[in-house]
Enzyme design. Sequence first.
Site, short mmCIF file in Angstrom:
data_model
loop_
_atom_site.label_atom_id
_atom_site.label_comp_id
_atom_site.label_asym_id
_atom_site.label_seq_id
_atom_site.Cartn_x
_atom_site.Cartn_y
_atom_site.Cartn_z
N GLU A 201 -2.22 6.99 10.83
CA GLU A 201 -1.31 7.75 9.95
C GLU A 201 -1.61 9.24 10.00
OE1 GLU A 201 1.26 6.53 8.57
OE2 GLU A 201 0.89 4.39 8.23
N ASP A 339 4.86 -1.79 16.94
CA ASP A 339 6.00 -0.95 17.32
C ASP A 339 5.71 0.31 18.14
OD1 ASP A 339 4.73 0.07 15.05
OD2 ASP A 339 6.45 -0.10 13.73
N GLU A 457 14.30 -4.66 4.17
CA GLU A 457 13.05 -4.47 4.92
C GLU A 457 12.82 -5.61 5.94
OE1 GLU A 457 11.08 -1.99 5.11
OE2 GLU A 457 9.04 -2.65 5.46
N GLU A 519 14.27 3.98 10.85
CA GLU A 519 14.44 3.42 12.21
C GLU A 519 15.89 3.16 12.62
OE1 GLU A 519 12.32 2.23 9.93
OE2 GLU A 519 10.46 3.10 10.73
#
Length: 621
Positions: A201, A339, A457, A519
């Site tokens: 992150e 991802d 989600e 996304e």
Amino acid sequence: MLSIKVPRRFVQQPTSRRQKRFRVYAAVFVALFTFYYFLSKPIDNLAFSFDRHEAYMNDRANVDGFIAKGSYDWRKAPFHNTIESYIPLPTGKPQKLPPVQFRFLEETSSQKSLRERRRVAVRNEFKRSWDSYKIAAWTKDELKPVSNQGYDTFGGWGATLVDALDTLWIMGLKKEFYEAVEAIARIDFGKSDDANISVFETTIRYLGGLLSAYDLSHEKVLLDKAIQLGEMLYRAFDTSNNLPLDRLAIEPAKKPRGQVIFSDSSICFAGVGSLTMEFVRLAQITQNPKYYDAVARVTALFDRAQNTTRIPGLFPTWMNAYQEDLSYDRSFTLGAMADSSYEYFPKTFALLGGQEPVYEKLYRDAAAMIDKHMLFRPMLPDSEPGEDLLICGDVHANDLESIKLDPEMQHLTCFVGGFFALAGRLFKNEHHVDLGAKLTEGCIWAYKSMPTGIMPEIFDVVACDSRSSCPWNQTKYEEEVLRRASSKHDGDFEAAFKELGIPKGFSAIRDKRYLLRPEAIESVFVLYRITGHEEYQEHAWDMFTSIVKHTSTPFANGQLLDVTDQLEDQEPEDKMESFWLAETLKYFYLVFSPPDMISLDDWVLNTEAHPFRRPKWTRSN
Ligand SMILES: *[C@@H]1O[C@H](CO)[C@@H](O)[C@H](O)[C@H]1NC(C)=O
Ligand SMILES: *[C@@H]1O[C@H](CO)[C@@H](O)[C@H](O)[C@H]1NC(C)=O
Ligand SMILES: *[C@@H]1O[C@H](CO)[C@@H](O)[C@H](O)[C@H]1NC(C)=O
């Protein structure tokens, strides 16, 4: 610069009444146009004038030295597991890669005015959140959008401040940009309130944000900060085999230590593989090969291990970094935990100007297996033709003979549309561009299917065996819905359907929230730039208006608890992650901007939507 000349004959020759009237009209037109031009100028002006930026550097020469370094200079921190020789950064001539963007034609004035109105609406929405952040949460990691206060979630260095910085620049919010730079100059990366930080992150949000804002503005203090932070994060590679740790303990990393730190015996694929673009860009800008070496070692491991996994070509969700073993985990996904490592294969290829063929190989072998085993057509009611629509599910496998598809889709997975389409352009593969369009269509469909117009989600559908023919089978659908319901309902389909609260065609919604994620609009943006199809702007506008309608708080925007609940008084949660400003609103803004703004032929965006400058092929270099 704008210049409107009134043709000479209208000023010099003796004037008739008609000509006089014309002059009045022309003057009014010029006045209105000039007024409009100056009003709209900050929006159209991507790059600020260089003079302004030089002046800034002179004004604030004192931000260099101590403030830039912070209370601890990470360049002096120990690095125990020394590297004998660095894998060199490719410095040859960038290849001439195929164009990514569609060759857009000049838009009509009505297209332009609609597009501009939408762009301003996105910018206003951004400004609302930003202004609240500035007033109530300045230099905190996040703004709480309901209670209107700041709090820390990512090291306490101002995640939102750094993450949103390049969006300020792109939206032409100059004043806000320089205010933010000044605050960023004072961030102290020398210490943290957290004992340890997430390497992933911190890299994608902070390091990516600093490098991108530097690439756009050339503001030197941003590079100084990126180097300090990069040096800290580089300590995550100080392990037995130089593979990066999931979490870095800040204070211990400053001290000499007795024993070796082993890399993690269980770490997710995304945690190891999505530091690549940021460290490559840092190496390119600083010309320091150690940053490139750090991630090139990870790439070399992926290359060696790609055919040793349970589905050769694909990478499992979890791996043993210490033993360099990618063969034990049986689960594969393009969603959470994996991802961005896939995403970075074609993007790093572009960032390196096509000079490192291993990234093409990693992409090609993975993409073939994603296409074969993970993409499927959902079974839809007859009223919804689905031949142009694909979903990307998860798979579980012991080996190639026992591959089992789990037809579950995450919002996070929606990046795959843009992923296939971009790679399809870079590697000249029309089939992949087509897959990208269909996957994007899958996410657009999921948005449109919900009563709020927003995709959840995580949801489930029924997978068809074939992509070419997929008739609705009510029996199969009822079986699937009953299987997913928590109670058996004595085989009563209607009762199970009601319990699940799903639109027809869905078999479950495992997580009904919308977390302000980017996304879907990311893929819509990429597909728009790649194909030039205007309908993507319409889809984007529908998504934007739905999201604003349901997530707005008096101060900003908050996560939604239930996208299947159309009640307009549903209060959003008190949470707004930095990616709302860094990614979601940036992609919306770019869809409604002229296509040369952050052209995908000049820029490649990291997984947090931070654009990095691509090396340019020229005849001479
Ligand atoms: C990170 O810090 C927390 C406490 O803040 C601690 O519980 C945890 O064990 C630490 N993890 C690592 C890997 O250092
Ligand atoms: C993987 O590929 C390499 C060469 O590409 C080959 O030498 C090796 O035997 C392969 N391993 C497996 C398990 O298929
Ligand atoms: C519909 O699904 C049921 C249950 O899965 C199956 O037995 C049946 O053969 C299917 N019908 C058709 C026409 O495919």
